[in-house]
Write a protein that holds these residues in place. Structure first.
Motif, PDB file in Angstrom:
ATOM      1  N   GLY A 106       0.818  -1.205   0.000  1.00 29.64           N
ATOM      2  CA  GLY A 106       0.000   0.000   0.000  1.00 29.64           C
ATOM      3  C   GLY A 106       0.855   1.259   0.000  1.00 29.64           C
ATOM      4  N   ALA A 107       0.219   2.392  -0.221  1.00 26.43           N
ATOM      5  CA  ALA A 107       0.923   3.672  -0.166  1.00 26.43           C
ATOM      6  C   ALA A 107       1.351   3.914   1.278  1.00 26.43           C
ATOM      7  CB  ALA A 107       0.010   4.791  -0.652  1.00 26.43           C
ATOM      8  N   PRO A 108       2.652   4.041   1.555  1.00 24.67           N
ATOM      9  CA  PRO A 108       3.119   4.112   2.943  1.00 24.67           C
ATOM     10  C   PRO A 108       2.476   5.212   3.765  1.00 24.67           C
ATOM     11  CG  PRO A 108       4.962   3.778   1.452  1.00 24.67           C
ATOM     12  CD  PRO A 108       3.763   4.029   0.600  1.00 24.67           C
ATOM     13  N   LEU A 109       2.347   6.411   3.196  1.00 20.32           N
ATOM     14  CA  LEU A 109       1.755   7.509   3.954  1.00 20.32           C
ATOM     15  C   LEU A 109       0.298   7.221   4.295  1.00 20.32           C
ATOM     16  CD1 LEU A 109       3.212  10.600   2.033  1.00 20.32           C
ATOM     17  CD2 LEU A 109       4.083   9.504   4.112  1.00 20.32           C
ATOM     18  N   ALA A 110      -0.417   6.595   3.372  1.00 19.73           N
ATOM     19  CA  ALA A 110      -1.824   6.273   3.601  1.00 19.73           C
ATOM     20  C   ALA A 110      -1.973   5.150   4.626  1.00 19.73           C
ATOM     21  CB  ALA A 110      -2.489   5.879   2.289  1.00 19.73           C
ATOM     22  N   VAL A 111      -1.100   4.147   4.548  1.00 17.22           N
ATOM     23  CA  VAL A 111      -1.140   3.052   5.516  1.00 17.22           C
ATOM     24  C   VAL A 111      -0.882   3.584   6.916  1.00 17.22           C
ATOM     25  CG1 VAL A 111       0.033   0.955   6.277  1.00 17.22           C
ATOM     26  CG2 VAL A 111      -0.525   1.254   3.854  1.00 17.22           C
ATOM     27  N   GLN A 112       0.138   4.421   7.048  1.00 14.60           N
ATOM     28  CA  GLN A 112       0.492   4.941   8.371  1.00 14.60           C
ATOM     29  C   GLN A 112      -0.587   5.881   8.905  1.00 14.60           C
ATOM     30  OE1 GLN A 112       4.624   6.388   8.321  1.00 14.60           O
ATOM     31  NE2 GLN A 112       5.012   4.867   6.723  1.00 14.60           N
ATOM     32  N   ALA A 113      -1.168   6.706   8.034  1.00 15.25           N
ATOM     33  CA  ALA A 113      -2.250   7.587   8.470  1.00 15.25           C
ATOM     34  C   ALA A 113      -3.467   6.777   8.898  1.00 15.25           C
ATOM     35  CB  ALA A 113      -2.622   8.560   7.352  1.00 15.25           C
TER      36      ALA A 113
END
Length: 262
Positions: free
Chosen positions: A204-211
């Motif tokens: 997944g998109a790292p920033l989206a996963v972390q958010a």
């Protein structure tokens, strides 16, 4: 060798408790090493998911009581639960606050501190022969590092009370039936199963996963209206990211996205 091993393979970091001769019981130096490994994974932009596991036949049998009783333990204030312990750097707290997804591969028995470590992961994969010994009250103590916070949220009050107050031990199949673990695997397939889950997260998109993980954590203490407003503020910068544009383009072009984490 180190009592806590750290290895990165592609986008996945694996942290291994490495005191198999002591069933991976946690000494005071291991607390520091484990926190540093988790923080290192959080800081590394190449890491998109983490696997936490143990070496040998146990995942973690709890805190090392021999270490606590030694000359370098409580007599010098070095035991894990010394009054001067900085809880901000305590592994269960660091683990809970880590934005990157964590898969716990429970390779063997877990008890005490080891139980609370497993509960701090986002996903738990358990070896078919492993057991979860939630036996604090049978030892004259209580879950001191997160169990009383996690279990009622994961299972509901009634089931959590059965386990905590009754000092229950769960087999892998019982843990799966309760929903305490996501998957059960044969021992020789455990790490591969955990890696497959971690790879899904890493895709997944790292920033989206972390958010998304941050918002799941925030939702545990926020009301609905506050949470929706908070989520809106989180999604705005995501929609300005290169990964959002890449994900949108990949969808339209019917191809796998190539996320860069920015």
């Amino acid at each position: 060798m180190s009592d806590v091993l750290y290895e990165r393979d592609g986008a996945v970091a694996t942290i291994t408790l490495n005191r198999p001769e002591r069933m991976n019981t946690i000494s005071h130096p291991m607390l520091l090493a484990l926190s540093e490994a988790l923080l290192g994974a959080g800081r590394d932009p190449e890491v998109r998911a983490v696997i936490l596991t143990g070496a040998g036949r146990a995942f973690c049998a709890g805190l090392d009581l021999n270490d606590a009783a030694s000359e370098d333990g409580v007599k010098k204030g070095g035991f894990a639960l010394a009054p001067t312990l900085d809880l901000r750097e305590f592994p269960p707290v660091v683990l809970h606050q880590l934005d990157k997804p964590v898969v716990c591969a429970i390779n063997g028995g877990a008890a005490g501190f080891g139980i609370d470590l497993t509960l701090g992961a986002d996903v738990r994969v358990m070896a078919s022969h492993a057991k979860l010994a939630i036996t604090f009250t049978r030892r004259g103590v209580m879950p001191e590092t997160g169990g009383t916070w996690y279990l009622p949220r994961l299972l509901g009050w009634s089931k959590a009370a059965e386990l905590i107050l009754g000092g229950r031990t769960l087999t892998a199949d019982e843990a799966l039936e309760l929903g305490l673990v996501s998957r059960v695997a044969e021992p020789d397939q455990l790490l591969a199963t955990a890696r497959a889950v971690a790879d899904e997260f890493a895709a997944g998109a790292p920033l989206a996963v972390q958010a998304s993980k941050r918002m799941m954590r925030a939702a545990m203490t926020e009301g609905f209206a506050d949470h929706v407003a908070h989520a809106y503020l989180q999604v705005l910068p995501l929609m300005q990211s290169q990964d959002f544009r890449e994900g949108f383009s990949a969808f339209l072009e019917k191809r796998p996205p190539k996320f860069q984490g920015r």
